[in-house]
Design a protein around this motif. Sequence first.
Motif, mmCIF file in Angstrom:
data_model
loop_
_atom_site.group_PDB
_atom_site.id
_atom_site.type_symbol
_atom_site.label_atom_id
_atom_site.label_comp_id
_atom_site.label_asym_id
_atom_site.label_seq_id
_atom_site.Cartn_x
_atom_site.Cartn_y
_atom_site.Cartn_z
ATOM 1 N N LYS A 165 -9.165 0.817 2.217
ATOM 2 C CA LYS A 165 -10.138 0.307 1.334
ATOM 3 C C LYS A 165 -11.488 0.679 1.440
ATOM 4 N N GLN A 208 -2.528 1.381 4.588
ATOM 5 C CA GLN A 208 -2.937 0.087 4.018
ATOM 6 C C GLN A 208 -4.267 -0.379 4.001
ATOM 7 N N SER A 209 -4.727 -1.421 4.650
ATOM 8 C CA SER A 209 -6.119 -1.687 4.203
ATOM 9 C C SER A 209 -7.356 -0.762 4.761
ATOM 10 N N PHE A 234 -7.398 -11.730 4.621
ATOM 11 C CA PHE A 234 -7.884 -10.697 3.801
ATOM 12 C C PHE A 234 -7.150 -10.858 2.327
ATOM 13 N N CYS A 256 -2.392 2.380 -0.506
ATOM 14 C CA CYS A 256 -2.287 1.717 0.612
ATOM 15 C C CYS A 256 -1.087 2.325 1.362
ATOM 16 N N GLU A 274 5.962 -2.522 -1.385
ATOM 17 C CA GLU A 274 4.824 -3.307 -1.565
ATOM 18 C C GLU A 274 4.779 -3.732 -2.974
ATOM 19 N N GLY A 297 -5.608 -2.042 9.333
ATOM 20 C CA GLY A 297 -4.693 -2.214 8.319
ATOM 21 C C GLY A 297 -3.286 -2.780 8.699
ATOM 22 N N VAL A 298 -2.445 -3.536 7.990
ATOM 23 C CA VAL A 298 -1.470 -4.207 8.533
ATOM 24 C C VAL A 298 -0.168 -3.525 8.897
ATOM 25 N N TYR A 337 -2.910 1.093 -6.549
ATOM 26 C CA TYR A 337 -3.367 0.265 -5.426
ATOM 27 C C TYR A 337 -2.223 0.385 -4.221
ATOM 28 N N ASN A 382 -8.649 -8.292 0.008
ATOM 29 C CA ASN A 382 -7.686 -7.702 -1.123
ATOM 30 C C ASN A 382 -8.326 -7.834 -2.601
ATOM 31 N N ASN A 418 -0.931 -10.306 -4.546
ATOM 32 C CA ASN A 418 -1.888 -9.453 -5.165
ATOM 33 C C ASN A 418 -1.766 -9.483 -6.744
ATOM 34 N N TYR A 426 -11.133 -8.009 9.219
ATOM 35 C CA TYR A 426 -10.778 -9.187 8.449
ATOM 36 C C TYR A 426 -11.702 -10.403 9.222
ATOM 37 N N TYR A 444 5.826 -8.745 5.544
ATOM 38 C CA TYR A 444 5.612 -9.248 4.164
ATOM 39 C C TYR A 444 5.834 -8.109 3.021
ATOM 40 N N ILE A 445 5.709 -6.938 3.582
ATOM 41 C CA ILE A 445 5.981 -5.429 2.987
ATOM 42 C C ILE A 445 7.355 -5.034 3.705
HETATM 43 N N1 LIG Z 1 -4.380 -6.089 5.494
HETATM 44 C C1 LIG Z 1 -3.690 -5.048 4.831
HETATM 45 O O1 LIG Z 1 -3.538 -3.829 5.291
HETATM 46 C C2 LIG Z 1 -3.394 -5.405 3.690
HETATM 47 C C3 LIG Z 1 -2.973 -3.984 2.771
HETATM 48 C C4 LIG Z 1 -1.621 -4.479 2.095
HETATM 49 N N2 LIG Z 1 -1.298 -3.446 1.206
HETATM 50 C C5 LIG Z 1 -2.029 -5.643 0.950
HETATM 51 O O2 LIG Z 1 -2.480 -5.511 0.167
HETATM 52 O O3 LIG Z 1 -1.393 -6.608 1.268
#
Ligand SMILES: NC(=O)CC[C@H](N)C(=O)O
Length: 308
Positions: A68, A64-65, A97, A196, A161, A261-262, A192, A116, A168, A244, A28-29
């Motif tokens: 956070k 990525q996550s 998430f 990530c 992203e 993270g994804v 953000y 998120n 987001n 998550y 999705y990214i």
């Molecule tokens: N779960 C993740 O790693 C999400 C991070 C990603 N950058 C997002 O906001 O969708």
Amino acid sequence: MPCRTTDELNELVQEAKKYTDGGKVADYIPALAKANPEELSVAIFHDDGTCVSAGDIHQKLTLQSVSKVLTLALALIDYGEEAVFDKVGYEPTGDPFNSIVKLEFSPSKPLNPMINAGALAVTHMIKGKDADERFERILSFIQELAGNSSIGYSDEVAVSEYETSDLNRALCYFLKQHGVIDEDVEELLEVYTKQCAIEMDCLDLARIGCVFAMDGLEPVTNRRLIPAHVARLCKTFMVTCGMYNASGEFAVRVGIPAKSGVSGGIMGSVPNRFGIGILGPALDEKGNSIGGIKLLESMSAKYKMSMF
Ligand SMILES: NC(=O)CC[C@H](N)C(=O)O
């Protein structure tokens, strides 16, 4: 100091690798879709500066996550607990998430800083006169935690992203409507998405995990990088929400503070013992590294890692 490898850890990685074909790389990214789904590597970093690794630990991953938990630490250092938890709550959601659904029930406060919506509210709090200065502060904090000033970010992943961040973006507008944030949404998304896209290898990740494992002390020097109560608080969120909506099962099967993270990265902190960095881009249906979780399960059994 170069990392040594052991047959035992190599065998655990080979065993866990068998599960990677049951997972899928995040797409999705779009830039993340280029990752190799068969990759699996791990580094373990001890507070005396020694490390053990298996697999290609010089392969880079974007946080990525995982980022956070690091921005949460920085916001807590900047503002203190009361101000941060005025904007974001303490409770796990049990939802994916990027879910928007619980925001409807608690519009003035995303439920926790690991989803998120909560992470966007935390990044909103990072001090700086503009997006560049805020991102630079996040990056230099992370460089310091990893003891590596060459850490940078992937512009390709950040842009990829940013251009596809409509969910987001929607979360940000929801937060703005309800007074959680009051800045320009595009500026917040710029900070953000770059946060990530901060890029490092598993060894850097393991070293940061070790700082948390040691309650905020830098390995080897014992210099304080994070106040102990902040490190403790971050580890608590890693246990309750770090994986998550799979955090409960992970606590049962592995039993350590960890954040995924994804990109397929997982940072683990085994309290008072060591930090772990894993890269395994093939993800399970909840968005966690499928090989990485299998590997942590077997490491937890073998090295008695569970804190429970
Ligand atoms: N779960 C993740 O790693 C999400 C991070 C990603 N950058 C997002 O906001 O969708």
